[in-house]
Design a protein around this motif. Structure first.
Motif, PDB file in Angstrom:
ATOM      1  N   LEU A   1       0.851  -1.191   0.000  1.00 21.65           N
ATOM      2  CA  LEU A   1       0.000   0.000   0.000  1.00 21.65           C
ATOM      3  C   LEU A   1       0.890   1.245   0.000  1.00 21.65           C
ATOM      4  CD1 LEU A   1      -2.656  -0.958   2.703  1.00 21.65           C
ATOM      5  CD2 LEU A   1      -2.905  -1.029   0.219  1.00 21.65           C
ATOM      6  N   PRO A   2       0.980   1.950  -1.117  1.00 23.04           N
ATOM      7  CA  PRO A   2       1.871   3.113  -1.171  1.00 23.04           C
ATOM      8  C   PRO A   2       1.465   4.238  -0.214  1.00 23.04           C
ATOM      9  CG  PRO A   2       0.664   2.853  -3.242  1.00 23.04           C
ATOM     10  CD  PRO A   2       0.355   1.665  -2.396  1.00 23.04           C
ATOM     11  N   ASP A   3       0.201   4.281   0.192  1.00 21.30           N
ATOM     12  CA  ASP A   3      -0.255   5.334   1.104  1.00 21.30           C
ATOM     13  C   ASP A   3      -0.386   4.851   2.550  1.00 21.30           C
ATOM     14  OD1 ASP A   3      -2.450   3.675   0.710  1.00 21.30           O
ATOM     15  OD2 ASP A   3      -3.888   5.322   0.547  1.00 21.30           O
ATOM     16  N   GLU A   4       0.271   3.760   2.871  1.00 21.26           N
ATOM     17  CA  GLU A   4       0.138   3.193   4.218  1.00 21.26           C
ATOM     18  C   GLU A   4       0.562   4.170   5.311  1.00 21.26           C
ATOM     19  OE1 GLU A   4       1.288  -0.643   6.968  1.00 21.26           O
ATOM     20  OE2 GLU A   4       1.766  -0.701   4.838  1.00 21.26           O
ATOM     21  N   ALA A   5       1.675   4.855   5.126  1.00 15.67           N
ATOM     22  CA  ALA A   5       2.148   5.789   6.157  1.00 15.67           C
ATOM     23  C   ALA A   5       1.069   6.816   6.489  1.00 15.67           C
ATOM     24  CB  ALA A   5       3.426   6.489   5.697  1.00 15.67           C
ATOM     25  N   ALA A   6       0.458   7.396   5.463  1.00 16.76           N
ATOM     26  CA  ALA A   6      -0.583   8.409   5.684  1.00 16.76           C
ATOM     27  C   ALA A   6      -1.796   7.819   6.392  1.00 16.76           C
ATOM     28  CB  ALA A   6      -1.001   9.031   4.349  1.00 16.76           C
ATOM     29  N   ARG A   7      -2.135   6.592   6.059  1.00 19.08           N
ATOM     30  CA  ARG A   7      -3.288   5.940   6.700  1.00 19.08           C
ATOM     31  C   ARG A   7      -3.051   5.769   8.204  1.00 19.08           C
ATOM     32  NH1 ARG A   7      -6.932   3.152   3.284  1.00 19.08           N
ATOM     33  NH2 ARG A   7      -6.362   3.235   1.088  1.00 19.08           N
ATOM     34  N   TRP A   8      -1.858   5.291   8.580  1.00 24.66           N
ATOM     35  CA  TRP A   8      -1.560   5.112  10.008  1.00 24.66           C
ATOM     36  C   TRP A   8      -1.468   6.455  10.709  1.00 24.66           C
ATOM     37  CZ3 TRP A   8      -2.774   0.815  12.024  1.00 24.66           C
ATOM     38  CH2 TRP A   8      -2.543  -0.404  11.389  1.00 24.66           C
ATOM     39  N   GLN A   9      -0.796   7.399  10.086  1.00 22.68           N
ATOM     40  CA  GLN A   9      -0.621   8.714  10.716  1.00 22.68           C
ATOM     41  C   GLN A   9      -1.960   9.399  10.948  1.00 22.68           C
ATOM     42  OE1 GLN A   9       2.294  10.251   7.979  1.00 22.68           O
ATOM     43  NE2 GLN A   9       3.942   9.089   8.939  1.00 22.68           N
ATOM     44  N   ALA A  10      -2.929   9.189  10.052  1.00 28.03           N
ATOM     45  CA  ALA A  10      -4.265   9.763  10.231  1.00 28.03           C
ATOM     46  C   ALA A  10      -4.953   9.199  11.472  1.00 28.03           C
ATOM     47  CB  ALA A  10      -5.116   9.509   8.988  1.00 28.03           C
ATOM     48  N   LEU A  11      -4.542   8.002  11.873  1.00 27.65           N
ATOM     49  CA  LEU A  11      -5.105   7.362  13.070  1.00 27.65           C
ATOM     50  C   LEU A  11      -4.270   7.643  14.318  1.00 27.65           C
ATOM     51  CD1 LEU A  11      -5.993   3.913  11.482  1.00 27.65           C
ATOM     52  CD2 LEU A  11      -7.626   5.668  12.236  1.00 27.65           C
ATOM     53  N   GLY A  12      -3.195   8.422  14.173  1.00 19.36           N
ATOM     54  CA  GLY A  12      -2.338   8.719  15.315  1.00 19.36           C
ATOM     55  C   GLY A  12      -1.375   7.603  15.665  1.00 19.36           C
ATOM     56  N   VAL A  13      -1.131   6.707  14.718  1.00 18.06           N
ATOM     57  CA  VAL A  13      -0.229   5.577  14.933  1.00 18.06           C
ATOM     58  C   VAL A  13       1.124   5.916  14.308  1.00 18.06           C
ATOM     59  CG1 VAL A  13       0.178   3.130  14.395  1.00 18.06           C
ATOM     60  CG2 VAL A  13      -2.136   3.927  14.975  1.00 18.06           C
ATOM     61  N   GLN A  14       2.195   5.717  15.067  1.00 19.24           N
ATOM     62  CA  GLN A  14       3.537   5.942  14.531  1.00 19.24           C
ATOM     63  C   GLN A  14       3.835   4.868  13.486  1.00 19.24           C
ATOM     64  OE1 GLN A  14       6.568   7.009  17.614  1.00 19.24           O
ATOM     65  NE2 GLN A  14       4.898   6.414  18.973  1.00 19.24           N
ATOM     66  N   TYR A  15       4.610   5.247  12.460  1.00 18.60           N
ATOM     67  CA  TYR A  15       4.846   4.332  11.347  1.00 18.60           C
ATOM     68  C   TYR A  15       6.267   4.464  10.847  1.00 18.60           C
ATOM     69  CZ  TYR A  15       4.503   2.310   6.664  1.00 18.60           C
ATOM     70  OH  TYR A  15       4.710   1.556   5.532  1.00 18.60           O
ATOM     71  N   ALA A  16       6.871   3.327  10.583  1.00 17.85           N
ATOM     72  CA  ALA A  16       8.198   3.301   9.965  1.00 17.85           C
ATOM     73  C   ALA A  16       8.211   2.219   8.896  1.00 17.85           C
ATOM     74  CB  ALA A  16       9.277   3.019  11.006  1.00 17.85           C
ATOM     75  N   ALA A  17       8.830   2.519   7.775  1.00 19.13           N
ATOM     76  CA  ALA A  17       8.999   1.541   6.704  1.00 19.13           C
ATOM     77  C   ALA A  17      10.482   1.237   6.544  1.00 19.13           C
ATOM     78  CB  ALA A  17       8.426   2.075   5.397  1.00 19.13           C
ATOM     79  N   LEU A  18      10.791  -0.038   6.492  1.00 22.06           N
ATOM     80  CA  LEU A  18      12.147  -0.501   6.236  1.00 22.06           C
ATOM     81  C   LEU A  18      12.020  -1.596   5.176  1.00 22.06           C
ATOM     82  CD1 LEU A  18      15.193  -0.585   6.888  1.00 22.06           C
ATOM     83  CD2 LEU A  18      14.643  -2.213   8.723  1.00 22.06           C
ATOM     84  N   PRO A  19      11.973  -1.212   3.899  1.00 21.95           N
ATOM     85  CA  PRO A  19      11.761  -2.212   2.851  1.00 21.95           C
ATOM     86  C   PRO A  19      12.933  -3.183   2.756  1.00 21.95           C
ATOM     87  CG  PRO A  19      11.763   0.036   1.941  1.00 21.95           C
ATOM     88  CD  PRO A  19      12.098   0.133   3.381  1.00 21.95           C
ATOM     89  N   ILE A  20      12.638  -4.445   2.912  1.00 23.77           N
ATOM     90  CA  ILE A  20      13.661  -5.491   2.867  1.00 23.77           C
ATOM     91  C   ILE A  20      13.515  -6.253   1.559  1.00 23.77           C
ATOM     92  CG2 ILE A  20      14.597  -7.540   4.003  1.00 23.77           C
ATOM     93  CD1 ILE A  20      14.714  -4.953   5.738  1.00 23.77           C
TER      94      ILE A  20
END
Length: 144
Positions: free
Chosen positions: A48-67
Motif C-alpha cells: 500500500l503506497p499510502d500506508e504511512a498516511a493511513r496510520w498517521q491519520a489514526l495517530g499511529v507511529q509508522y516506519a517503513a524498512l523495505p527489505i
C-alpha cells in the motif's frame, strides 16, 4: 472483515502479520496498536503506497524498512533492531507482505536484543514458516 494474513501474537505488546487491509487499520488502532513497522518492499503484490498516511491519520507511529526478498542483510537487521528499540514499550505491529520477513526479523530481534532463548523464539518463527535458504542464511550469518 478478513483476518490479518498469518497473524501471530508474540506477547502482549508485539504482533506480527502480513499486510493489513485498509479496512483493518482502525480496528488495529482501537485494539491498542501504537506503532507499526513495515518490512514489505514496494514491489510486494499487496503493498500500500499510502500506508504511512493511513496510520498517521489514526495517530499511529509508522516506519517503513523495505527489505528485498532475495537479499536481506545484517545491516537490515541492525536497522530493524534500532526501530524496535525506538518503539520499545509500545503496542507494536511488525508486518510485511505475508509475515515472512517480519517473523524472521522479530525472531532475530528477540534473540539479539531481548536475550530470549533461541528455542522459544524459534517456536514462534516456525509457527509462521520454515525459512528458505536465503532467509536461513541470514539467520545463520547474524547469530553465528
Amino acid at each position: 472483515m478478513p483476518a490479518l494474513i498469518r497473524r501471530h501474537r508474540i506477547d502482549a505488546r508485539l504482533l506480527t502479520s502480513g499486510q493489513p487491509w485498509p479496512e483493518q487499520f482502525a480496528g488495529l488502532q482501537q485494539a491498542g496498536i501504537e506503532a507499526v513497522i513495515n518490512l514489505a518492499a514496494p514491489t510486494s503484490p499487496n503493498y500500500l503506497p499510502d500506508e504511512a498516511a493511513r496510520w498517521q491519520a489514526l495517530g499511529v507511529q509508522y516506519a517503513a524498512l523495505p527489505i528485498p526478498w532475495e537479499a536481506p542483510t545484517r545491516e537490515h537487521v541492525e536497522q530493524f533492531c534500532a526501530l524496535m528499540d525506538r518503539y520499545a514499550g509500545q503496542h507494536l505491529l511488525v508486518h510485511c507482505a505475508l509475515n515472512l520477513r517480519a517473523s524472521v526479523f522479530v525472531y532475530l530481534y528477540r534473540v539479539l536484543r531481548r536475550g530470549e532463548a533461541r528455542d522459544a523464539a524459534l517456536a514462534d518463527l516456525h509457527a509462521v514458516w520454515q525459512p528458505d535458504a536465503v532467509w536461513q542464511a541470514l539467520i545463520d550469518a547474524t547469530l553465528g
